[in-house]
Design an enzyme around this catalytic site. Sequence first.
Site, PDB file in Angstrom:
ATOM      1  CG  ASP A  12      -4.355   4.103  -9.454  1.00 26.35           C
ATOM      2  OD1 ASP A  12      -4.938   4.915  -8.709  1.00 26.35           O
ATOM      3  OD2 ASP A  12      -4.774   2.950  -9.666  1.00 26.35           O
ATOM      4  CE  LYS A  15      -5.545  11.015 -10.930  1.00 24.08           C
ATOM      5  NZ  LYS A  15      -5.122   9.625 -11.171  1.00 24.08           N
ATOM      6  N   GLY A  39      -8.052   7.269  -5.157  1.00 22.72           N
ATOM      7  CA  GLY A  39      -7.107   7.102  -4.055  1.00 22.72           C
ATOM      8  C   GLY A  39      -5.831   7.796  -4.474  1.00 22.72           C
ATOM      9  CG  HIS A  40      -5.722  11.326  -5.764  1.00 22.47           C
ATOM     10  ND1 HIS A  40      -6.216  12.525  -6.204  1.00 22.47           N
ATOM     11  CD2 HIS A  40      -6.210  10.393  -6.622  1.00 22.47           C
ATOM     12  CE1 HIS A  40      -6.964  12.323  -7.274  1.00 22.47           C
ATOM     13  NE2 HIS A  40      -6.989  11.038  -7.538  1.00 22.47           N
ATOM     14  CD  GLN A 219     -11.994   8.618 -10.989  1.00 22.22           C
ATOM     15  OE1 GLN A 219     -12.607   9.623 -11.309  1.00 22.22           O
ATOM     16  NE2 GLN A 219     -11.899   8.248  -9.733  1.00 22.22           N
TER      17      GLN A 219
HETATM   18  P1  GDP Z   1      -3.003   8.866  -8.208  1.00 25.70           P
HETATM   19  O1  GDP Z   1      -4.285   8.169  -7.987  1.00 25.70           O
HETATM   20  O2  GDP Z   1      -2.818   9.337  -9.612  1.00 25.70           O
HETATM   21  O3  GDP Z   1      -2.769   9.977  -7.217  1.00 25.70           O
HETATM   22  O4  GDP Z   1      -1.843   7.791  -7.955  1.00 25.70           O
HETATM   23  P2  GDP Z   1      -1.781   6.743  -6.731  1.00 25.70           P
HETATM   24  O5  GDP Z   1      -1.399   7.460  -5.512  1.00 25.70           O
HETATM   25  O6  GDP Z   1      -2.999   5.904  -6.723  1.00 25.70           O
HETATM   26  O7  GDP Z   1      -0.608   5.793  -7.220  1.00 25.70           O
HETATM   27  C1  GDP Z   1       0.669   6.255  -7.460  1.00 25.70           C
HETATM   28  C2  GDP Z   1       1.646   5.458  -6.578  1.00 25.70           C
HETATM   29  O8  GDP Z   1       2.981   5.680  -7.022  1.00 25.70           O
HETATM   30  C3  GDP Z   1       1.651   5.914  -5.127  1.00 25.70           C
HETATM   31  O9  GDP Z   1       1.959   4.800  -4.316  1.00 25.70           O
HETATM   32  C4  GDP Z   1       2.764   6.940  -5.076  1.00 25.70           C
HETATM   33  O10 GDP Z   1       3.345   7.072  -3.765  1.00 25.70           O
HETATM   34  C5  GDP Z   1       3.757   6.319  -6.019  1.00 25.70           C
HETATM   35  N1  GDP Z   1       4.602   7.267  -6.773  1.00 25.70           N
HETATM   36  C6  GDP Z   1       4.262   8.453  -7.355  1.00 25.70           C
HETATM   37  N2  GDP Z   1       5.311   8.933  -8.061  1.00 25.70           N
HETATM   38  C7  GDP Z   1       6.308   8.037  -7.933  1.00 25.70           C
HETATM   39  C8  GDP Z   1       7.633   7.944  -8.465  1.00 25.70           C
HETATM   40  O11 GDP Z   1       8.090   8.783  -9.223  1.00 25.70           O
HETATM   41  N3  GDP Z   1       8.369   6.839  -8.120  1.00 25.70           N
HETATM   42  C9  GDP Z   1       7.886   5.865  -7.316  1.00 25.70           C
HETATM   43  N4  GDP Z   1       8.682   4.837  -7.045  1.00 25.70           N
HETATM   44  N5  GDP Z   1       6.647   5.913  -6.793  1.00 25.70           N
HETATM   45  C10 GDP Z   1       5.870   6.979  -7.108  1.00 25.70           C
HETATM   46  P1  IMO Z   2      -7.467   7.634  -9.079  1.00 25.67           P
HETATM   47  O1  IMO Z   2      -8.048   9.009  -8.942  1.00 25.67           O
HETATM   48  C1  IMO Z   2      -7.658   3.697 -10.910  1.00 25.67           C
HETATM   49  C2  IMO Z   2     -11.616   2.223 -12.025  1.00 25.67           C
HETATM   50  C3  IMO Z   2     -12.115   1.006 -11.279  1.00 25.67           C
HETATM   51  C4  IMO Z   2     -12.975   0.353 -12.354  1.00 25.67           C
HETATM   52  C5  IMO Z   2     -13.603   1.555 -13.056  1.00 25.67           C
HETATM   53  C6  IMO Z   2     -14.995   1.909 -12.569  1.00 25.67           C
HETATM   54  O2  IMO Z   2      -6.853   7.111  -7.839  1.00 25.67           O
HETATM   55  O3  IMO Z   2      -6.582   7.570 -10.276  1.00 25.67           O
HETATM   56  P2  IMO Z   2     -15.944   3.033 -10.346  1.00 25.67           P
HETATM   57  O4  IMO Z   2     -15.814   2.608  -8.910  1.00 25.67           O
HETATM   58  O5  IMO Z   2     -15.387   4.389 -10.628  1.00 25.67           O
HETATM   59  O6  IMO Z   2     -17.328   2.868 -10.884  1.00 25.67           O
HETATM   60  O7  IMO Z   2     -15.043   1.963 -11.152  1.00 25.67           O
HETATM   61  O8  IMO Z   2     -12.732   2.657 -12.799  1.00 25.67           O
HETATM   62  N1  IMO Z   2     -11.210   3.356 -11.177  1.00 25.67           N
HETATM   63  C7  IMO Z   2      -9.927   3.691 -10.939  1.00 25.67           C
HETATM   64  N2  IMO Z   2      -8.789   3.089 -11.299  1.00 25.67           N
HETATM   65  N3  IMO Z   2      -7.613   4.845 -10.230  1.00 25.67           N
HETATM   66  C8  IMO Z   2      -8.747   5.492  -9.882  1.00 25.67           C
HETATM   67  O9  IMO Z   2      -8.763   6.713  -9.299  1.00 25.67           O
HETATM   68  C9  IMO Z   2      -9.990   4.893 -10.206  1.00 25.67           C
HETATM   69  N4  IMO Z   2     -11.286   5.224 -10.000  1.00 25.67           N
HETATM   70  C10 IMO Z   2     -12.014   4.298 -10.612  1.00 25.67           C
HETATM   71  O10 IMO Z   2     -11.065   0.172 -10.876  1.00 25.67           O
HETATM   72  O11 IMO Z   2     -12.146  -0.308 -13.285  1.00 25.67           O
HETATM   73 MG    MG Z   3      -5.024   6.358  -7.283  1.00 25.58          MG
END
Ligand code: GDP
Ligand code: IMO
Ligand code: MG
Length: 425
Positions: A12, A15, A39-40, A219
């Site tokens: 999270d 990416k 979840g991206h 991840q």
């Molecule tokens: P990922 O799994 O690495 O793609 O990240 P996620 O999408 O799960 O979580 C990142 C969260 O931060 C999302 O809600 C994005 O919209 C938000 N986000 C990403 N970059 C920024 C930033 O620079 N500032 C803020 N405020 N939110 C951001």
């Molecule tokens: P992105 O790509 C954050 C965490 C789960 C749990 C552990 C194992 O959005 O960054 P799993 O279902 O993979 O067997 O769970 O890994 N986890 C993540 N945490 N972002 C993710 O993906 C994750 N994918 C798995 O919360 O702790």
């Molecule tokens: Mg994510």
Amino acid sequence: MAIAVLGMQWGDEGKGKVTHLLAKDAKMVVRFNGGPNAGHTVIDRGVKFGTHQIPAGAFYPGVTSVLASGMVIDLSVLREEYGKIVEHLGRKPELLIAENAHLIMPYHRLLEDLEGSGKAIGTTRRGIGPAYRDRAARIGIRAIDLLNRSRLEARLSARLNLLQRAWPQAEAIMKLSASGLADDLLTSAQQFLPSIGDAPAAIEQTMARGEGVLFEGAQGALLDVDYGTYPYVTSSATVYAGLAHAVGIGDLHVERRLGVTKAYTTRVGGGPFPTELIGKEGEWLQTAGSEYGVTTGRPRRCGWLDLVALHHATRLNAPTGLAITKLDILTGIEEIKVCRAYSLRGREITAFPTSTEDLALCEPIYESVVGWDDDISDLRKYADLPSAARAYLNVISSELGVLIAIVSVGPSPEETIITGFDRAK
Ligand code: GDP
Ligand code: IMO
Ligand code: MG
């Protein structure tokens, strides 16, 4: 130019935003690990998406989105996700699914719940662990099996035979049949069957032509099955060190490797987290940063930036540049803390412990950095950032010995500072 976007923390990191930003200049975007546990967040022309399996290339015409063999793919999730993207774009993005990618089956999700094994880890309950386990046990179902119904049914029968002997008391398992499963799988898979092909060859040819290939990591380094905070990890290699194997190209050289890290730290699920802020400060970060999981909606645990953990991630991801996200969230904090070392049983250490039990005992040793008050989300040049913000970024960059390539100051693609400092540019 090949670029890899890699998580440096517990996922999270942002990416999705970074990949989507860079994907418009690519010919191919490749997801190489994990499945719908990811979840991206992508904001495409003002519309917010949580993508789970489809790489960010899908949002641009002429870009092929590859689901590589290091992934485990859930076809019913894929169908739903693809449908939403098609509706948004008004066209069908080109997909290529690796023949040898394994499939997440309905019984993988059931097993995760029946066994309860994911409970302490706090998995996403998407069947990830059981699907990778079947791959290693040589009883998995692969994308290529979808191309031959009788072979698919034979493999499903063999798998169900084992499963039903192990779980005679589980009604949901006992009522599964090979032909029923094959019907469901082929219904979900129908529109994707022409997309199943030789992904390594396609990636290799695109790279050989010098066209842009972007690798989208899922991840983060600390969730890597071998080098993360085991057993509180996911079940795949999440790092650059695992990329060549995950895409099936031995001589893979990715010139630009972007290590994505938030300006602070978050974690969803169980497991040690030395810089976690319990109480008001953590809740403040959670609210300010809207820290809720994209896949499960769970609140994310929040804490200060951990340079000890980032050092560990730097070795695994070998970043040529850092993408620091969510710097805007730290605006208004008077005193920002960064952890440069841990105290373990009274001794100061800077090496990230392999033992989870030791990591849980580590107390962070903090250094304070002065914060800034001015809103930074409208800034587009590095030099315009408040000097305190630049000083904070400098602490991270100099400690890790990696230049800062991107600073993200908001969730939208425009809210980004491209520094031009990346060595591999
Ligand atoms: P990922 O799994 O690495 O793609 O990240 P996620 O999408 O799960 O979580 C990142 C969260 O931060 C999302 O809600 C994005 O919209 C938000 N986000 C990403 N970059 C920024 C930033 O620079 N500032 C803020 N405020 N939110 C951001
Ligand atoms: P992105 O790509 C954050 C965490 C789960 C749990 C552990 C194992 O959005 O960054 P799993 O279902 O993979 O067997 O769970 O890994 N986890 C993540 N945490 N972002 C993710 O993906 C994750 N994918 C798995 O919360 O702790
Ligand atoms: Mg994510």
